[in-house]
Design a protein around this motif. Structure first.
Motif, PDB file in Angstrom:
ATOM      1  N   VAL A 196      32.590  47.453  33.559  1.00 21.12           N
ATOM      2  CA  VAL A 196      32.408  46.750  35.259  1.00 21.12           C
ATOM      3  C   VAL A 196      32.217  45.382  34.933  1.00 21.12           C
ATOM      4  O   VAL A 196      32.810  44.386  35.715  1.00 21.12           O
ATOM      5  N   ILE A 197      31.425  44.990  34.038  1.00 21.78           N
ATOM      6  CA  ILE A 197      31.209  43.442  33.984  1.00 21.78           C
ATOM      7  C   ILE A 197      32.426  42.473  33.526  1.00 21.78           C
ATOM      8  O   ILE A 197      32.553  41.640  34.082  1.00 21.78           O
ATOM      9  N   SER A 198      33.335  42.978  32.729  1.00 22.85           N
ATOM     10  CA  SER A 198      34.211  42.357  32.404  1.00 22.85           C
ATOM     11  C   SER A 198      35.402  42.190  33.415  1.00 22.85           C
ATOM     12  O   SER A 198      35.842  41.096  33.652  1.00 22.85           O
ATOM     13  N   GLY A 199      35.100  43.156  34.206  1.00 21.34           N
ATOM     14  CA  GLY A 199      36.204  43.056  35.306  1.00 21.34           C
ATOM     15  C   GLY A 199      35.620  41.959  36.442  1.00 21.34           C
ATOM     16  O   GLY A 199      36.322  41.102  37.117  1.00 21.34           O
ATOM     17  N   LEU A 200      34.348  41.990  36.710  1.00 15.32           N
ATOM     18  CA  LEU A 200      33.732  40.981  37.407  1.00 15.32           C
ATOM     19  C   LEU A 200      33.715  39.641  36.880  1.00 15.32           C
ATOM     20  O   LEU A 200      34.144  38.678  37.692  1.00 15.32           O
ATOM     21  N   VAL A 201      33.644  39.527  35.551  1.00 13.17           N
ATOM     22  CA  VAL A 201      33.802  38.037  34.963  1.00 13.17           C
ATOM     23  C   VAL A 201      35.428  37.685  35.235  1.00 13.17           C
ATOM     24  O   VAL A 201      35.708  36.461  35.545  1.00 13.17           O
ATOM     25  N   LYS A 202      36.172  38.534  35.073  1.00 18.49           N
ATOM     26  CA  LYS A 202      37.531  38.015  35.343  1.00 18.49           C
ATOM     27  C   LYS A 202      37.763  37.704  36.791  1.00 18.49           C
ATOM     28  O   LYS A 202      38.444  36.507  37.099  1.00 18.49           O
ATOM     29  N   ALA A 203      37.117  38.557  37.545  1.00 16.39           N
ATOM     30  CA  ALA A 203      37.523  38.058  39.144  1.00 16.39           C
ATOM     31  C   ALA A 203      36.701  36.794  39.622  1.00 16.39           C
ATOM     32  O   ALA A 203      37.336  36.061  40.095  1.00 16.39           O
ATOM     33  N   ALA A 204      35.634  36.401  39.085  1.00 13.58           N
ATOM     34  CA  ALA A 204      35.218  35.072  39.192  1.00 13.58           C
ATOM     35  C   ALA A 204      35.842  34.104  38.743  1.00 13.58           C
ATOM     36  O   ALA A 204      36.193  33.110  39.385  1.00 13.58           O
ATOM     37  N   VAL A 205      36.600  34.162  37.488  1.00 16.69           N
ATOM     38  CA  VAL A 205      37.515  33.171  36.846  1.00 16.69           C
ATOM     39  C   VAL A 205      38.829  33.206  37.877  1.00 16.69           C
ATOM     40  O   VAL A 205      39.053  32.140  38.144  1.00 16.69           O
ATOM     41  N   PHE A 206      39.137  34.303  38.214  1.00 14.34           N
ATOM     42  CA  PHE A 206      40.244  34.418  39.256  1.00 14.34           C
ATOM     43  C   PHE A 206      40.098  33.541  40.461  1.00 14.34           C
ATOM     44  O   PHE A 206      40.917  32.954  40.867  1.00 14.34           O
ATOM     45  N   GLY A 207      38.955  33.835  41.078  1.00 13.39           N
ATOM     46  CA  GLY A 207      38.572  33.301  42.244  1.00 13.39           C
ATOM     47  C   GLY A 207      38.551  31.834  42.125  1.00 13.39           C
ATOM     48  O   GLY A 207      39.032  31.025  42.764  1.00 13.39           O
ATOM     49  N   PHE A 208      38.103  31.485  41.036  1.00 15.83           N
ATOM     50  CA  PHE A 208      38.064  29.931  40.763  1.00 15.83           C
ATOM     51  C   PHE A 208      39.496  29.285  40.529  1.00 15.83           C
ATOM     52  O   PHE A 208      39.832  28.089  41.140  1.00 15.83           O
ATOM     53  N   VAL A 209      40.268  29.892  39.815  1.00 16.54           N
ATOM     54  CA  VAL A 209      41.594  29.685  39.618  1.00 16.54           C
ATOM     55  C   VAL A 209      42.336  29.419  40.962  1.00 16.54           C
ATOM     56  O   VAL A 209      43.172  28.490  41.124  1.00 16.54           O
ATOM     57  N   ILE A 210      42.342  30.500  41.635  1.00 15.34           N
ATOM     58  CA  ILE A 210      43.086  30.431  42.877  1.00 15.34           C
ATOM     59  C   ILE A 210      42.669  29.414  43.761  1.00 15.34           C
ATOM     60  O   ILE A 210      43.398  28.642  44.459  1.00 15.34           O
ATOM     61  N   SER A 211      41.434  29.432  44.110  1.00 15.33           N
ATOM     62  CA  SER A 211      40.966  28.121  44.897  1.00 15.33           C
ATOM     63  C   SER A 211      41.267  26.813  44.282  1.00 15.33           C
ATOM     64  O   SER A 211      41.887  25.945  45.152  1.00 15.33           O
ATOM     65  N   LEU A 212      41.121  26.832  43.097  1.00 18.76           N
ATOM     66  CA  LEU A 212      41.427  25.349  42.516  1.00 18.76           C
ATOM     67  C   LEU A 212      43.045  25.015  42.690  1.00 18.76           C
ATOM     68  O   LEU A 212      43.528  23.974  43.189  1.00 18.76           O
ATOM     69  N   MET A 213      43.791  25.981  42.347  1.00 17.62           N
ATOM     70  CA  MET A 213      45.375  25.829  42.545  1.00 17.62           C
ATOM     71  C   MET A 213      45.684  25.419  43.967  1.00 17.62           C
ATOM     72  O   MET A 213      46.254  24.582  44.285  1.00 17.62           O
ATOM     73  N   GLY A 214      45.171  26.362  44.903  1.00 17.55           N
ATOM     74  CA  GLY A 214      45.253  26.059  46.138  1.00 17.55           C
ATOM     75  C   GLY A 214      45.079  24.653  46.617  1.00 17.55           C
ATOM     76  O   GLY A 214      45.766  23.836  47.342  1.00 17.55           O
ATOM     77  N   CYS A 215      43.982  24.270  46.412  1.00 13.82           N
ATOM     78  CA  CYS A 215      43.422  22.948  46.688  1.00 13.82           C
ATOM     79  C   CYS A 215      44.149  21.744  46.141  1.00 13.82           C
ATOM     80  O   CYS A 215      44.308  20.681  46.551  1.00 13.82           O
ATOM     81  N   TYR A 216      44.485  22.160  44.741  1.00 13.71           N
ATOM     82  CA  TYR A 216      45.207  20.740  43.744  1.00 13.71           C
ATOM     83  C   TYR A 216      46.345  20.716  44.574  1.00 13.71           C
ATOM     84  O   TYR A 216      46.817  19.555  44.868  1.00 13.71           O
ATOM     85  N   PHE A 217      47.308  21.820  44.657  1.00 11.33           N
ATOM     86  CA  PHE A 217      48.577  21.404  45.082  1.00 11.33           C
ATOM     87  C   PHE A 217      48.698  20.918  46.590  1.00 11.33           C
ATOM     88  O   PHE A 217      49.613  20.208  46.920  1.00 11.33           O
ATOM     89  N   GLY A 218      47.644  21.633  47.525  1.00  8.59           N
ATOM     90  CA  GLY A 218      47.695  20.987  48.898  1.00  8.59           C
ATOM     91  C   GLY A 218      47.120  19.439  48.660  1.00  8.59           C
ATOM     92  O   GLY A 218      47.659  18.744  49.426  1.00  8.59           O
TER      93      GLY A 218
END
Length: 258
Positions: A196-218
């Protein structure tokens, strides 16, 4: 020589884009940890990312768990190993399918929305107006989205894990005639906290990446409506690819020794 020149130009463009993204990331993260923080904007983004993404993430996890149980039964029945279905479902959902599918769904919904919103503000000069009014665009637009994405996606994935395992339970018990008590026992028996912990760590990284890409390209979009559309497409594609890349890297960090 033309081929070499084209290759060199492409490589230089790649290096330039990488450098710009690195500087944008560093500047954005610095504003996430330095006051002041716009609490109202953070809460608004948390609701948008977390609450309004629940239906699509929940449905994706539910049917993924159901299909996974059916496919596992179809394969394992050839080897009289039907008892391993509960283990396969819970480990697959918590380790991989939950965070990856939730990340991809949120990238399509939130990453595109962030890029379109900030890109529209860029081409209509609203970001320049913020700077004129002594409001830092990174502090007001980028930092709340990064904080909200990094904190809310693990919660979404936790819900997706529960729903996905429940979907596998429904199919196994009510269609494949498994014993409910035995299925739940085997689910808990082989589930470890690291899964469960590994999945939640992945989710935190994915959330950061998604937000970063959306903000950067916008933020970097140019050229009116066509530029906003291109920024939206680039944000979703880049976020999806980076999700798969970081999924492999984080999986290697957690499970390479096992």
């Amino acid at each position: 020589m033309d081929f070499l020149a084209a290759t060199g130009r492409t490589f230089l463009v790649f290096l330039e884009a990488t450098g710009q993204l690195a500087m944008f990331t560093g500047r954005s993260v610095s504003h996430c940890v330095r006051p002041p923080l716009y609490a109202r904007q953070i809460i608004r983004q948390m609701i948008d990312i977390g609450y309004y993404s629940l239906p699509v993430v929940g449905l994706t996890a539910l049917f993924t768990g159901m299909v996974l149980a059916l496919q596992s039964y179809s394969g394992f029945s050839r080897f009289q190993a039907e008892g391993a279905i509960a283990t396969v479902v819970v480990l697959s959902v918590t380790r991989e399918l939950g965070p990856v599918l939730a990340g991809l769904m949120v990238a399509g919904r939130i990453g595109a929305a962030m890029a379109a919103e900030i890109g529209t503000m860029r081409v209509t000069e609203q970001i320049d107006a913020l700077s004129t009014l002594s409001t830092n665009p990174f502090k007001y637009l980028v930092a709340p989205r990064l904080i909200a994405g990094t904190t809310m996606l693990p919660l979404l994935v936790l819900v997706a894990d529960i729903i996905g395992v429940f979907g596998g339970f429904l199919v196994s018990v009510y269609r494949l005639d498994f014993n409910a008590s035995s299925y739940i026992t085997r689910t808990w028996q082989f589930l470890e906290p690291i899964d469960v912990i590994s999945g939640l760590v992945k989710a935190a990284v994915f959330g950061f990446v998604i937000s970063l890409m959306g903000c950067y390209f916008g933020y970097k979009s140019r050229g009116g409506a066509q530029g906003v559309g291109q920024a939206t497409t680039n944000a979703v594609v880049a976020a999806s690819i980076l999700i798969l890349v970081f999924n492999y890297l984080i999986t290697g960090m957690f499970f390479s020794t096992k």
